[in-house]
Design a protein around this motif. Structure first.
Motif, PDB file in Angstrom:
ATOM      1  N   TYR A 245      39.596  49.127 -45.923  1.00 30.36           N
ATOM      2  CA  TYR A 245      38.753  50.199 -45.382  1.00 30.36           C
ATOM      3  C   TYR A 245      38.498  49.928 -43.902  1.00 30.36           C
ATOM      4  CZ  TYR A 245      38.007  50.495 -50.408  1.00 30.36           C
ATOM      5  OH  TYR A 245      38.201  50.552 -51.769  1.00 30.36           O
ATOM      6  N   PRO A 246      39.476  50.186 -43.038  1.00 36.60           N
ATOM      7  CA  PRO A 246      39.370  49.802 -41.617  1.00 36.60           C
ATOM      8  C   PRO A 246      38.208  50.434 -40.875  1.00 36.60           C
ATOM      9  CG  PRO A 246      41.271  51.240 -42.025  1.00 36.60           C
ATOM     10  CD  PRO A 246      40.770  50.810 -43.348  1.00 36.60           C
ATOM     11  N   HIS A 247      37.710  51.574 -41.338  1.00 37.85           N
ATOM     12  CA  HIS A 247      36.620  52.244 -40.636  1.00 37.85           C
ATOM     13  C   HIS A 247      35.248  51.921 -41.220  1.00 37.85           C
ATOM     14  CE1 HIS A 247      39.711  54.436 -38.542  1.00 37.85           C
ATOM     15  NE2 HIS A 247      40.179  54.938 -39.676  1.00 37.85           N
ATOM     16  N   GLU A 248      35.218  51.078 -42.264  1.00 35.87           N
ATOM     17  CA  GLU A 248      33.945  50.784 -42.923  1.00 35.87           C
ATOM     18  C   GLU A 248      33.616  49.300 -42.997  1.00 35.87           C
ATOM     19  OE1 GLU A 248      33.363  53.002 -46.645  1.00 35.87           O
ATOM     20  OE2 GLU A 248      35.315  53.921 -46.260  1.00 35.87           O
ATOM     21  N   ALA A 249      34.524  48.448 -42.507  1.00 33.78           N
ATOM     22  CA  ALA A 249      34.362  47.011 -42.692  1.00 33.78           C
ATOM     23  C   ALA A 249      33.070  46.479 -42.098  1.00 33.78           C
ATOM     24  CB  ALA A 249      35.557  46.266 -42.093  1.00 33.78           C
ATOM     25  N   ALA A 250      32.591  47.108 -41.022  1.00 31.64           N
ATOM     26  CA  ALA A 250      31.364  46.625 -40.376  1.00 31.64           C
ATOM     27  C   ALA A 250      30.121  46.947 -41.200  1.00 31.64           C
ATOM     28  CB  ALA A 250      31.235  47.219 -38.974  1.00 31.64           C
ATOM     29  N   TYR A 267      25.971  40.281 -56.550  1.00 31.92           N
ATOM     30  CA  TYR A 267      27.234  40.159 -55.827  1.00 31.92           C
ATOM     31  C   TYR A 267      26.973  39.594 -54.441  1.00 31.92           C
ATOM     32  CZ  TYR A 267      26.047  44.648 -53.511  1.00 31.92           C
ATOM     33  OH  TYR A 267      25.431  45.661 -52.810  1.00 31.92           O
ATOM     34  N   GLN A 268      28.005  39.014 -53.847  1.00 33.83           N
ATOM     35  CA  GLN A 268      27.889  38.373 -52.539  1.00 33.83           C
ATOM     36  C   GLN A 268      28.008  39.380 -51.397  1.00 33.83           C
ATOM     37  OE1 GLN A 268      27.185  34.939 -52.527  1.00 33.83           O
ATOM     38  NE2 GLN A 268      27.007  35.495 -54.701  1.00 33.83           N
ATOM     39  N   ALA A 269      28.931  40.322 -51.530  1.00 38.65           N
ATOM     40  CA  ALA A 269      29.128  41.338 -50.489  1.00 38.65           C
ATOM     41  C   ALA A 269      29.908  42.506 -51.079  1.00 38.65           C
ATOM     42  CB  ALA A 269      29.865  40.753 -49.284  1.00 38.65           C
ATOM     43  N   ARG A 270      29.778  43.662 -50.415  1.00 39.61           N
ATOM     44  CA  ARG A 270      30.455  44.865 -50.893  1.00 39.61           C
ATOM     45  C   ARG A 270      30.731  45.802 -49.732  1.00 39.61           C
ATOM     46  NH1 ARG A 270      28.012  49.351 -55.224  1.00 39.61           N
ATOM     47  NH2 ARG A 270      29.738  50.834 -55.015  1.00 39.61           N
ATOM     48  N   VAL A 271      31.940  46.363 -49.702  1.00 41.74           N
ATOM     49  CA  VAL A 271      32.317  47.428 -48.778  1.00 41.74           C
ATOM     50  C   VAL A 271      33.071  48.476 -49.580  1.00 41.74           C
ATOM     51  CG1 VAL A 271      33.676  48.084 -46.762  1.00 41.74           C
ATOM     52  CG2 VAL A 271      32.454  45.900 -46.771  1.00 41.74           C
ATOM     53  N   ASN A 272      32.479  49.664 -49.708  1.00 35.24           N
ATOM     54  CA  ASN A 272      33.094  50.748 -50.457  1.00 35.24           C
ATOM     55  C   ASN A 272      33.486  50.260 -51.857  1.00 35.24           C
ATOM     56  OD1 ASN A 272      34.658  53.049 -51.293  1.00 35.24           O
ATOM     57  ND2 ASN A 272      34.972  53.582 -49.156  1.00 35.24           N
ATOM     58  N   LYS A 273      34.793  50.298 -52.218  1.00 34.09           N
ATOM     59  CA  LYS A 273      35.224  49.891 -53.547  1.00 34.09           C
ATOM     60  C   LYS A 273      35.816  48.487 -53.561  1.00 34.09           C
ATOM     61  CE  LYS A 273      35.841  54.492 -55.525  1.00 34.09           C
ATOM     62  NZ  LYS A 273      36.741  55.379 -56.308  1.00 34.09           N
ATOM     63  N   LEU A 274      35.430  47.686 -52.581  1.00 30.11           N
ATOM     64  CA  LEU A 274      35.749  46.268 -52.541  1.00 30.11           C
ATOM     65  C   LEU A 274      34.466  45.477 -52.784  1.00 30.11           C
ATOM     66  CD1 LEU A 274      37.426  43.699 -51.775  1.00 30.11           C
ATOM     67  CD2 LEU A 274      36.853  44.212 -49.388  1.00 30.11           C
ATOM     68  N   ILE A 275      34.485  44.537 -53.730  1.00 30.66           N
ATOM     69  CA  ILE A 275      33.269  43.795 -54.041  1.00 30.66           C
ATOM     70  C   ILE A 275      33.608  42.324 -54.262  1.00 30.66           C
ATOM     71  CG2 ILE A 275      33.399  44.242 -56.541  1.00 30.66           C
ATOM     72  CD1 ILE A 275      30.249  44.580 -56.373  1.00 30.66           C
ATOM     73  N   TRP A 276      32.669  41.468 -53.882  1.00 31.73           N
ATOM     74  CA  TRP A 276      32.849  40.021 -53.954  1.00 31.73           C
ATOM     75  C   TRP A 276      31.770  39.430 -54.859  1.00 31.73           C
ATOM     76  CZ3 TRP A 276      31.461  36.764 -49.000  1.00 31.73           C
ATOM     77  CH2 TRP A 276      31.455  35.389 -49.323  1.00 31.73           C
ATOM     78  N   PHE A 277      32.231  38.833 -55.967  1.00 29.28           N
ATOM     79  CA  PHE A 277      31.335  38.185 -56.925  1.00 29.28           C
ATOM     80  C   PHE A 277      31.519  36.677 -56.875  1.00 29.28           C
ATOM     81  CE2 PHE A 277      32.191  42.286 -59.093  1.00 29.28           C
ATOM     82  CZ  PHE A 277      30.895  42.722 -59.309  1.00 29.28           C
ATOM     83  N   ASN A 278      30.472  35.961 -57.208  1.00 27.17           N
ATOM     84  CA  ASN A 278      30.591  34.543 -57.524  1.00 27.17           C
ATOM     85  C   ASN A 278      30.974  34.421 -58.998  1.00 27.17           C
ATOM     86  OD1 ASN A 278      29.154  31.868 -58.607  1.00 27.17           O
ATOM     87  ND2 ASN A 278      29.647  31.577 -56.451  1.00 27.17           N
ATOM     88  N   PHE A 279      31.864  33.487 -59.319  1.00 25.54           N
ATOM     89  CA  PHE A 279      32.348  33.327 -60.689  1.00 25.54           C
ATOM     90  C   PHE A 279      31.197  33.171 -61.680  1.00 25.54           C
ATOM     91  CE2 PHE A 279      33.523  30.687 -64.287  1.00 25.54           C
ATOM     92  CZ  PHE A 279      34.658  31.328 -64.764  1.00 25.54           C
ATOM     93  N   GLU A 280      30.211  32.386 -61.321  1.00 27.62           N
ATOM     94  CA  GLU A 280      29.110  32.115 -62.240  1.00 27.62           C
ATOM     95  C   GLU A 280      28.370  33.383 -62.621  1.00 27.62           C
ATOM     96  OE1 GLU A 280      25.038  29.342 -62.461  1.00 27.62           O
ATOM     97  OE2 GLU A 280      26.451  29.148 -60.791  1.00 27.62           O
ATOM     98  N   ASP A 281      28.183  34.278 -61.658  1.00 32.43           N
ATOM     99  CA  ASP A 281      27.452  35.524 -61.931  1.00 32.43           C
ATOM    100  C   ASP A 281      28.252  36.468 -62.816  1.00 32.43           C
ATOM    101  OD1 ASP A 281      25.236  34.811 -60.338  1.00 32.43           O
ATOM    102  OD2 ASP A 281      26.310  35.406 -58.521  1.00 32.43           O
ATOM    103  N   LEU A 282      29.583  36.376 -62.730  1.00 32.11           N
ATOM    104  CA  LEU A 282      30.422  37.347 -63.427  1.00 32.11           C
ATOM    105  C   LEU A 282      30.918  36.846 -64.785  1.00 32.11           C
ATOM    106  CD1 LEU A 282      31.458  40.187 -62.861  1.00 32.11           C
ATOM    107  CD2 LEU A 282      33.523  39.189 -61.871  1.00 32.11           C
TER     108      LEU A 282
END
Length: 402
Positions: A245-250, A267-282
């Motif tokens: 998502y080049p126009h939304e990364a910020a 979750y640790q971070a999220r941009v649009n339909k990209l999401i970052w989880f820690n293994f323990e939480d998921l």
């Protein structure tokens, strides 16, 4: 005119080998084991499409004219042998709208949800079988694998009624029919279903020696493909978001929660339909296949950070009966279970990867261990081989954005 799957297969081979190879190319090799399996699958395929080319039959006529030889195909074999590839080719060219293709665990999740909505109905599995038979002539399952006593008990009666109504099953699995639910609790209650499947479907083993997912990586050194980024840092995530998502990364939301199956997950971070989880939480908590189905439906790219080495030394644990076992009428007492301390999160991780893979959701795994080191020992070594094979292919998907 009816399409022939064997001609489609050979055309795909020629097309893949005539295309300029890149790090993301999918090379389709001429595999004699696949050709043998496809020959049997093609007979069913042509039969079904010829039925569609003639005057449609009523469901009663279909059931009356139905022959036992046409009730399905069960493709089984080692990981990466092309079972899903062949089934998907069959499914995508099948000339009917009365078809369903699902990962097996998703189908069972649907059945359990329907059972919750039809309480009070006499023999609810008959009712559910009628619902499926009214909508679908063909049901295709990927990764048929039974590990839950509840599923084991449901399957026999459900498929007895589905087969009686002429529903055709096409399934893929890593194990032959007689080894399904091999060490499961109260397996004797599952044996009638094994007998039913053996009678009703044509079982075909893919005996090829090649893992085609791994073979795709021969364009680059295998060791490079199996390495993992040790950790995900904020800047690395923003760079990753910039590819998707080049126009939304910020615009990055950090350290928040989302609601999945009516429960929060950090979750640790999220941009649009990209999401970052820690293994323990998921994966290291009370999560189920339903959570992963919902996540796969909401996101196109998932990052899992700090994945530990799973499995470990297998131990024998004593578990008292009478808790979840009470629902299936066990006698009081104790039973022995053999598994490693990290097998519960490993089982969730396997389910997560299966669901993301099936829904074509890209996955970035971060760990201090290589992919082939993620699981060590434990009772799930067989199941985790499929996960390793799929992680290798999903890593190739991510190369397309570099």
């Amino acid at each position: 005119m009816t399409t022939d799957l064997l001609h489609l297969y050979r055309a795909k081979i020629v097309q893949s080998q005539s295309t300029e190879l890149t790090s993301t190319s999918q090379v389709i090799l001429d595999d004699p084991a696949q050709t043998q399996a496809l020959t049997a699958l093609n007979q069913l395929f042509i039969q079904l499409n010829q039925q569609q080319d003639t005057e449609p039959l009523s469901k009663t006529e279909q059931s009356a004219n139905h022959s036992p030889q046409a009730l399905g195909i069960y493709l089984w074999g080692d990981v990466g042998r092309g079972k899903t590839f062949l089934m998907d080719m069959f499914y995508s060219h099948l000339n009917t709208s009365r078809k369903l293709r699902l990962h097996f665990h998703r189908f069972m999740a649907e059945v359990h949800q329907q059972l919750n909505t039809v309480k009070g109905i006499n023999d609810p599995l008959v009712h559910i079988a009628h619902l499926y038979a009214d909508k679908y002539q063909v049901i295709c399952f990927d990764e048929f694998f039974v590990s839950d006593i509840g599923d084991a008990i449901i399957l026999g009666r459900l498929f007895e009624h589905l087969f009686n109504q002429g529903v055709i099953l096409v399934a893929t699995s890593n194990v032959e029919i007689k080894r399904l639910y091999a060490s499961g609790l109260q397996r004797e209650r599952f044996l009638p279903f094994i007998e039913l499947l053996t009678k009703k479907v044509h079982q075909i083993e893919l005996k090829g020696l090649t893992d085609h997912r791994i073979t795709q990586q021969s364009i680059k050194p295998l060791s490079t493909q199996l390495s993992l980024q040790p950790i995900m840092e904020q800047q690395s995530f923003i760079e990753l978001a910039g590819r998707y998502y080049p126009h939304e990364a910020a615009v990055c939301t950090t350290h928040d929660t989302i609601i999945i199956c009516n429960r929060p997950i950090k979750y640790q971070a999220r941009v649009n339909k990209l999401i970052w989880f820690n293994f323990e939480d998921l994966c290291d908590g009370p999560r189920s296949q339903l959570d992963y189905i919902e996540i796969a439906s909401l996101f196109e790219h998932v990052v899992i950070d700090e994945v530990p080495q799973l499995g470990g030394e297998v131990r024998t644990w004593i578990k008292a009966r009478g808790t979840e076992d009470a629902a299936v009428g066990n006698k009081t007492g104790e039973r022995q279970l053999s598994y490693a301390t990290n097998d519960d999160p490993a089982r969730r991780f396997i389910s997560l990867v299966d669901e993301l893979y099936d829904q074509k959701v890209s996955l970035t795994v971060c760990s201090s261990f290589n992919i082939n080191q993620l699981y060590s020992g434990g009772a799930l070594s067989f199941e985790f081989r499929r996960t390793i094979s799929r992680l290798v292919e999903m890593k190739r998907w991510n190369e397309a954005l570099k």
